[in-house]
Scaffold this active site. Sequence first.
Site, short mmCIF file in Angstrom:
data_model
loop_
_atom_site.label_atom_id
_atom_site.label_comp_id
_atom_site.label_asym_id
_atom_site.label_seq_id
_atom_site.Cartn_x
_atom_site.Cartn_y
_atom_site.Cartn_z
N GLN A 134 14.83 -4.43 -1.25
CA GLN A 134 13.38 -4.51 -1.02
C GLN A 134 13.09 -5.00 0.41
O GLN A 134 12.14 -4.56 1.06
CB GLN A 134 12.78 -5.48 -2.05
CG GLN A 134 11.29 -5.72 -1.94
CD GLN A 134 10.45 -4.59 -2.49
OE1 GLN A 134 10.66 -4.14 -3.61
NE2 GLN A 134 9.50 -4.12 -1.71
N HIS A 182 16.33 -9.94 -4.06
CA HIS A 182 15.96 -8.51 -4.10
C HIS A 182 16.19 -7.92 -2.70
O HIS A 182 15.25 -7.58 -1.98
CB HIS A 182 14.49 -8.39 -4.52
CG HIS A 182 14.09 -7.02 -4.97
ND1 HIS A 182 14.97 -5.96 -5.03
CD2 HIS A 182 12.89 -6.52 -5.37
CE1 HIS A 182 14.32 -4.88 -5.47
NE2 HIS A 182 13.06 -5.20 -5.67
N CYS A 191 5.35 -5.87 -3.35
CA CYS A 191 6.52 -5.05 -3.69
C CYS A 191 6.23 -4.09 -4.83
O CYS A 191 6.93 -3.11 -5.00
CB CYS A 191 7.69 -5.97 -4.03
SG CYS A 191 7.30 -7.14 -5.33
N ARG A 198 20.83 -3.39 -11.21
CA ARG A 198 19.64 -4.23 -11.37
C ARG A 198 19.77 -4.98 -12.67
O ARG A 198 20.01 -4.38 -13.72
CB ARG A 198 18.36 -3.39 -11.40
CG ARG A 198 17.20 -4.20 -11.99
CD ARG A 198 15.86 -3.56 -11.90
NE ARG A 198 15.38 -3.57 -10.53
CZ ARG A 198 14.10 -3.42 -10.20
NH1 ARG A 198 13.19 -3.26 -11.15
NH2 ARG A 198 13.73 -3.44 -8.95
N ASP A 214 3.44 -11.08 -5.04
CA ASP A 214 4.23 -10.42 -6.09
C ASP A 214 3.62 -10.85 -7.43
O ASP A 214 2.76 -11.75 -7.47
CB ASP A 214 5.70 -10.89 -5.96
CG ASP A 214 6.65 -10.21 -6.95
OD1 ASP A 214 6.24 -9.22 -7.59
OD2 ASP A 214 7.81 -10.68 -7.07
N ARG A 251 11.05 2.19 0.49
CA ARG A 251 12.21 1.85 -0.35
C ARG A 251 13.23 2.97 -0.31
O ARG A 251 14.42 2.74 -0.26
CB ARG A 251 11.77 1.62 -1.82
CG ARG A 251 10.83 0.45 -2.07
CD ARG A 251 11.46 -0.90 -1.76
NE ARG A 251 12.74 -1.11 -2.39
CZ ARG A 251 12.93 -1.39 -3.68
NH1 ARG A 251 11.90 -1.53 -4.49
NH2 ARG A 251 14.15 -1.57 -4.18
N1 NVA Z 1 9.55 -10.63 -9.04
C1 NVA Z 1 9.44 -9.36 -9.69
C2 NVA Z 1 9.79 -8.26 -8.74
C3 NVA Z 1 9.61 -6.88 -9.27
C4 NVA Z 1 9.99 -5.84 -8.28
C5 NVA Z 1 10.31 -9.32 -10.92
O1 NVA Z 1 11.45 -9.78 -10.84
O2 NVA Z 1 9.87 -8.86 -11.96
N1 CP Z 2 9.52 -3.20 -6.09
C1 CP Z 2 10.35 -2.81 -7.07
O1 CP Z 2 11.52 -3.21 -7.11
O2 CP Z 2 9.80 -1.97 -7.97
P1 CP Z 2 10.47 -1.50 -9.34
O3 CP Z 2 10.59 -2.73 -10.21
O4 CP Z 2 9.54 -0.47 -9.90
O5 CP Z 2 11.83 -0.94 -9.03
#
Ligand code: NVA
Ligand code: CP
Length: 338
Positions: free
Chosen positions: A139, A136, A273, A109, A232, A318
Amino acid sequence: MKKTVFQGRSFLAEKDFSREELQYLIDFSEYLKDLKKRGIPHRYLEGKNIALLFEKTSTRTRAAFTTAAIDLGAHPEYLGKDDIQLGKKESVEDTAKVLGRMFDGIEFRGFSQKVVEQLAEFSSVPVWNGLTDQWHPTQMIADFLTVQENFGRLEGINMVYVGDGRNNVANSLLVTGAILGVNMRIVAPETLFPEANIIALAEGYAKVSGAEIMITDDVTKGVDGADVLYTDVWVSMGEEEKFEERITLLKPYQINMDMVKKTKNDNLIILHCLPAFHDTETVYGKQMAERFGVKEMEITDEVFRSQYARQFDQAENRMHSIKAIMAATLGNLFIPRV
Ligand code: NVA
Ligand code: CP
């Protein structure tokens, strides 16, 4: 020996997989969920070592990879951004070569899609994208599993994403929905529409699958007849300086009871999410309330706790879906075709 469909492959972006392959991963997730609920062991990765690389923070993705790996019989090892040299003292290429000799699979990540691609290129083990600025993908398997559980099908479902239409989750939803035959709408202010190349990619897939694509800034038109409303955060990880701008731009795109009524669908479900800003029980939530007078951002607390909300089923999914992705690509399963 016959080549199997998934073994040894990385999961970096949805566009690398066919409709049948993505559908297989969704169905396999549902199967593994059932095994888990019935207490039936599914230790397809017995003795394997899994590296979990995190440049950005995470609750769900980290927890899901960890528990999924353990249920599959593997050992997960968390390597946070301050724990390893990645990119700072050692190139991604060299890190990938080292990790690939010790681990059987790598989750990443972080910010750059290029980094996750390089890890896959140089590690020679499956690499799974746990979120980048662009996509993502893990997800998505959970999200479309949640839709399938609620409606019994995916084809022809109207999924409407409202909010920041150019973030990783919006990109992934648009493309994955288009591949799977789900009618996808992105409802956002024009300045936050998805990039032209992402829209073009989705439109190409939609032609094949029969999905309808709509990108609009008109909330009434966009949410009419929605089966799924999805949102989101308005500010993604790494762009925290943009809160003020986004709150101003995105206020009309908040999921609230007015928007729910505009869907004219009692069977509506709502997905997020997570994490979500639906109250002031967070540091950022409190700061935004003090600075701009907004107590809720992308979704109101009322909707978040309503009969339509499915975000915690989605969060649980998930784990089941990440399990399916890891088992299919690393578990030596006999999947000669899908
Ligand atoms: N769009 C958000 C998703 C978090 C799971 C981010 O990248 O912070
Ligand atoms: N939805 C998601 O990816 O959550 P986290 O950022 O907590 O992993």
